[in-house]
Design an enzyme around this catalytic site. Structure first.
Site, short mmCIF file in Angstrom:
data_model
loop_
_atom_site.label_atom_id
_atom_site.label_comp_id
_atom_site.label_asym_id
_atom_site.label_seq_id
_atom_site.Cartn_x
_atom_site.Cartn_y
_atom_site.Cartn_z
N ASP A 156 0.87 -1.18 0.00
CA ASP A 156 0.00 0.00 0.00
C ASP A 156 0.91 1.23 0.00
O ASP A 156 1.55 1.54 0.99
CB ASP A 156 -0.88 -0.03 1.26
N CYS A 157 0.95 1.89 -1.15
CA CYS A 157 1.84 3.02 -1.33
C CYS A 157 1.03 4.32 -1.22
O CYS A 157 0.24 4.62 -2.12
CB CYS A 157 2.41 2.88 -2.72
N ASN A 205 0.95 8.69 -0.35
CA ASN A 205 1.80 9.83 -0.70
C ASN A 205 2.89 10.06 0.35
O ASN A 205 3.93 10.62 0.04
CB ASN A 205 0.96 11.10 -0.87
N GLY A 243 -8.91 7.25 -6.36
CA GLY A 243 -7.67 6.81 -5.73
C GLY A 243 -7.75 5.31 -5.44
O GLY A 243 -8.74 4.85 -4.87
N ASP A 250 -6.36 3.58 -3.20
CA ASP A 250 -6.52 3.30 -1.76
C ASP A 250 -7.99 3.36 -1.35
O ASP A 250 -8.45 2.60 -0.48
CB ASP A 250 -5.67 4.25 -0.91
N THR A 275 -2.29 11.08 4.23
CA THR A 275 -1.81 12.39 3.77
C THR A 275 -3.02 13.31 3.60
O THR A 275 -2.98 14.48 3.99
CB THR A 275 -1.08 12.22 2.43
N1 LIG Z 1 -0.31 11.43 17.59
C1 LIG Z 1 0.30 11.43 16.40
N2 LIG Z 1 0.91 12.56 15.96
C2 LIG Z 1 1.52 12.59 14.77
N3 LIG Z 1 1.57 11.56 13.93
C3 LIG Z 1 1.00 10.42 14.30
C4 LIG Z 1 0.32 10.28 15.53
N4 LIG Z 1 -0.19 9.00 15.61
C5 LIG Z 1 0.15 8.40 14.47
N5 LIG Z 1 0.86 9.23 13.68
C6 LIG Z 1 1.43 8.99 12.36
O1 LIG Z 1 0.39 9.02 11.46
C7 LIG Z 1 0.76 8.30 10.32
C8 LIG Z 1 -0.45 7.52 9.95
O2 LIG Z 1 -0.16 6.57 8.99
P1 LIG Z 1 -1.16 6.21 7.87
O3 LIG Z 1 -0.62 5.01 7.17
O4 LIG Z 1 -2.50 6.15 8.43
O5 LIG Z 1 -1.08 7.47 6.91
P2 LIG Z 1 0.19 8.01 6.16
O6 LIG Z 1 1.11 6.89 5.94
O7 LIG Z 1 0.73 9.18 6.91
O8 LIG Z 1 -0.48 8.54 4.84
P3 LIG Z 1 -0.47 7.91 3.37
O9 LIG Z 1 -1.11 6.56 3.48
O10 LIG Z 1 -1.27 8.90 2.60
O11 LIG Z 1 0.96 7.84 2.96
C9 LIG Z 1 1.97 7.44 10.69
O12 LIG Z 1 3.12 7.93 10.03
C10 LIG Z 1 2.09 7.66 12.20
O13 LIG Z 1 3.43 7.69 12.63
C1 LIG Z 2 -6.98 11.41 -1.99
C2 LIG Z 2 -5.76 10.52 -1.94
C3 LIG Z 2 -4.50 11.37 -2.07
C4 LIG Z 2 -5.76 9.84 -0.55
O1 LIG Z 2 -4.69 8.96 -0.43
C5 LIG Z 2 -5.82 9.42 -3.03
O2 LIG Z 2 -6.94 8.61 -2.83
C6 LIG Z 2 -5.87 10.02 -4.42
O3 LIG Z 2 -4.86 10.43 -4.94
N1 LIG Z 2 -7.10 10.03 -5.03
C7 LIG Z 2 -7.33 10.49 -6.38
C8 LIG Z 2 -8.58 11.30 -6.49
C9 LIG Z 2 -9.85 10.62 -6.01
O4 LIG Z 2 -9.82 9.65 -5.26
O5 LIG Z 2 -10.95 11.08 -6.40
K LIG Z 3 -3.15 5.12 4.14
#
Ligand SMILES: Nc1ncnc2c1ncn2[C@@H]1O[C@H](COP(=O)(O)OP(=O)(O)OP(=O)(O)O)[C@@H](O)[C@H]1O
Ligand SMILES: CC(C)(CO)[C@@H](O)C(=O)NCCC(=O)O
Ligand SMILES: [K+]
Length: 256
Positions: free
Chosen positions: A6-7, A9, A107, A109, A132
């Site tokens: 699961d990649c 941003n 997206g 995800d 993100t």
């Molecule tokens: N209290 C907190 N304050 C700041 N960051 C936190 C806290 N709790 C968790 N996190 C961070 O939030 C992030 C959540 O990860 P998650 O996989 O849900 O999203 P992401 O990896 O940041 O986003 P994406 O999937 O878009 O790359 C993790 O990097 C984790 O370290």
């Molecule tokens: C909204 C994010 C960035 C969340 O990871 C991703 O799902 C994405 O790039 N979506 C594309 C646009 C859409 O889902 O309508």
């Molecule tokens: K995620």
């Protein structure tokens, strides 16, 4: 065994699924320039460290960053001798097709979360994912993704305050003791934490009203438990929803 990737941003997560359970979950930051060899060095080191017996035969990828997919395909081919399934590509079928405006690229995800949540809870859902961006995915009665909402992620909002205002420091999100902050950090915490609780509850309430049928709210992502403390409207929290969705889509494609 299945390697589910699961990649996002911000972060990239690898999980190994043995058909029954996830044997391990590995997390790294997302970099489009990371090579297949670099992925393997990182992966292999951690798998050895945990002492897990692994035999990967299948790989499935969901990526919100199109550029990373090439190197992950090479990684999969070179080290496991398999062609990965990539969510959102025509060769990867979904259990139920999304119903959105023609030409919209949902997206991956969000499609994966939809499949995972429908498998566990059936239809009429709102899936809230804190990454993100914070996404709200509406899952219809039959399991179709039918739209939702995209809000700036919590850490992104904090980062934006810090970047745009010279006097605002870089801080982590946390639940403040009081709504009325008496110093800069507590004021920022209050604005972001309670602002976000309002955003979550406001969007979910409005979605439910517009949808016109009772809905269950499923939350996922690292920050969901924190917002639960502010009485966000979640019915359930599932740490592994995206990974579960990847196994569901993989099984569906294997069965066909
Ligand atoms: N209290 C907190 N304050 C700041 N960051 C936190 C806290 N709790 C968790 N996190 C961070 O939030 C992030 C959540 O990860 P998650 O996989 O849900 O999203 P992401 O990896 O940041 O986003 P994406 O999937 O878009 O790359 C993790 O990097 C984790 O370290
Ligand atoms: C909204 C994010 C960035 C969340 O990871 C991703 O799902 C994405 O790039 N979506 C594309 C646009 C859409 O889902 O309508
Ligand atoms: K995620």
């Amino acid at each position: 065994m299945l390697l589910a990737i699961d990649c996002g941003n911000t972060n990239t997560v690898f999980s190994i699924w043995d058909g029954q359970e996830f044997l391990c979950t590995l997390r790294t930051s997302t970099h489009h320039a990371r090579t297949a060899d670099a992925y393997f060095t990182w992966y292999y080191t951690l798998v050895k460290h945990y002492g897990i017996e692994v035999d990967i035969t299948d790989v499935i990828i969901s990526s919100t960053v199109p550029r990373v997919v090439f190197n992950l395909r090479v990684f999969s081919d070179r080290f496991f001798g398999c062609r990965p399934l990539v969510v959102g590509k025509p060769e990867c079928r979904l259990p139920v097709e999304p119903r959105v405006d023609a030409g919209t690229q949902v997206g991956p995800d969000r499609l994966v979360n939809t499949a995972g949540a429908f498998d566990r809870h059936g239809g009429n859902l709102i899936v809230v994912d804190f990454g993100t961006a914070t996404t709200f995915d509406v899952v219809a009665h039959d399991g179709a993704y039918v739209g939702g909402a995209i809000a700036p992620g919590v850490n992104l909002s904090l980062e934006a305050l810090h970047t745009a205002a010279a006097a605002l420091p870089h801080i982590d999100v946390a639940k403040p003791d009081r709504v009325i902050g008496t110093n800069t950090v507590d004021c920022m915490r209050s604005g972001v934490f309670w602002g976000y609780v309002g955003l979550i509850n406001g969007i979910c309430d409005r979605i439910k009203e517009e949808y016109g049928h009772p809905m269950k709210v499923v939350s996922t992502g690292g920050l969901a438990p924190l917002f639960q403390q502010g009485h966000a409207v979640f019915d359930v929290f599932e740490d592994d929803l995206t990974m579960h969705g990847l196994t569901v889509i993989h099984d569906y494609n294997k069965e066909g």
